[in-house]
Design a protein around this motif. Structure first.
Motif, short mmCIF file in Angstrom:
data_model
loop_
_atom_site.label_atom_id
_atom_site.label_comp_id
_atom_site.label_asym_id
_atom_site.label_seq_id
_atom_site.Cartn_x
_atom_site.Cartn_y
_atom_site.Cartn_z
N THR A 227 0.82 -1.21 0.00
CA THR A 227 0.00 0.00 0.00
C THR A 227 0.85 1.26 0.00
O THR A 227 0.35 2.35 -0.27
N GLU B 28 3.68 2.90 -5.32
CA GLU B 28 2.83 3.47 -6.35
C GLU B 28 1.92 2.37 -6.87
O GLU B 28 2.37 1.26 -7.18
N GLN B 29 0.63 2.65 -6.94
CA GLN B 29 -0.34 1.60 -7.25
C GLN B 29 -0.46 1.36 -8.75
O GLN B 29 -1.49 1.63 -9.38
N THR C 210 -0.85 -3.69 -7.99
CA THR C 210 -2.20 -4.03 -7.55
C THR C 210 -2.50 -5.51 -7.82
O THR C 210 -3.13 -6.19 -7.00
N SER D 197 -0.68 -7.65 -5.20
CA SER D 197 -1.37 -7.59 -3.91
C SER D 197 -2.63 -8.44 -3.93
O SER D 197 -2.86 -9.25 -3.03
N ASP E 124 -5.38 5.21 1.84
CA ASP E 124 -4.42 4.22 1.36
C ASP E 124 -4.72 2.85 1.94
O ASP E 124 -4.37 1.82 1.35
N PRO F 232 -7.51 0.30 -0.53
CA PRO F 232 -7.16 0.35 -1.96
C PRO F 232 -8.40 0.17 -2.84
O PRO F 232 -9.19 -0.76 -2.65
#
Length: 282
Positions: free
Chosen positions: A56, A59-60, A65, A68, A270, A273
């Motif tokens: 988290t 940088e997403q 993503t 995760s 954050d 998400p």
């Protein structure tokens, strides 16, 4: 509605890549050692949850993503499978978790080792909610609370009642509202930080999600994200990062439920998400 984190890691002293390196290496090697021990179901799941929490702070990007979400998807199935073994400890069960090698284990000794307690159940159930794993949700909703009470690791009465509340809602029981109110009263009576900040945070947010108590779900969610981060900062102490606050599985799971009912999650945090709230990879 923006909720900023109070805690900021010192990445100059301990770079983010260092926090990500170990779980990534372990995850990559999982197929080689997964079948060695039954408890790898929990240790492998915990590494994936920990990685998702530290991610988290990245940088997403689509790569981050997906990494995760994939980890949480495996973790949900691992946790649910582990607890399922505890229901009938003598019974051998063959487990196949996605592309990992199939394994055959039983649950002997799990209760004696204290491995089936409410905090594990909370994580397992809301992991399955986040990853939209209906099979795991249903399995966990049927986990006998009386079996949980036989675990060598004992919890307070509020914890067991919380499990009962979530299971009652899952099964659509008429007793759900009264159980919810009863558990709230028990938490207030218990009165310690965990009961007031964590248990009541779960209960209040779940009440806003599931009842007509005229609670604004997004306001309650934002309030409890802040309160629970403060609790984890205190609980972790000055020398450890409050990693659990990076992703509160329970509050995140409730945000997912709110979204899946066609409502808007207006809280920007954050710790929530957007790709998980929306179930992008599930």
């Amino acid at each position: 509605m923006k909720v900023a984190r109070a805690y900021q890691p010192d990445f100059e002293k301990n770079p983010l890549d260092d926090w990500l390196e170990f779980p990534r290496e372990e995850i990559e090697e999982t197929p080689d050692y997964f079948g060695d021990y039954r408890d790898n179901l929990i240790s492998c799941a915990d590494k994936r949850i920990r990685l998702a929490r530290w991610l988290t702070w990245e940088e997403q990007t689509p790569e981050v993503t997906k990494e995760s979400a994939t980890g949480l998807r495996y973790a949900a199935k691992m946790y649910a499978s582990f607890l399922k073994l505890g229901i009938n400890p003598e019974q051998e069960q063959t487990l196949t978790i996605y592309d990992l090698p199939s394994v055959t284990w039983n649950g002997k000794g799990m209760l004696e080792d204290g491995r089936c307690h409410p905090s594990q159940w909370f994580d397992a159930y809301f992991l399955s909610v986040i990853t939209r794993d209906t099979e795991s949700m249903n399995s966990l909703a049927d986990f006998p609370i009386e079996t949980m009470k036989q675990s060598a690791t004992q919890s307070g009465p509020v914890s067991y009642k919380l499990v009962e509340v979530f299971q009652a809602y899952h099964h659509g029981l008429e007793s759900y509202p009264s159980l919810l109110n009863e558990c709230m009263g028990m938490a207030v009576k218990q009165g310690n930080d965990w009961a007031l900040d964590i248990a009541m945070g779960y209960l209040e947010t779940f009440a806003a999600l599931t009842t007509d108590m005229e609670l604004d779900f997004n306001e309650v969610l934002a309030k409890n994200l802040t309160l629970q981060e403060k609790y984890h900062i205190r609980d972790s102490g000055p020398d450890r990062a409050p990693v659990k606050s990076f992703l509160s599985l329970q509050l995140l799971g409730m945000a997912c439920m709110w979204h899946d009912r066609g409502n808007q999650v207006t809280v920007e945090a954050d710790a929530l998400p957007r790709f998980l709230v929306e179930g992008t990879y599930f």
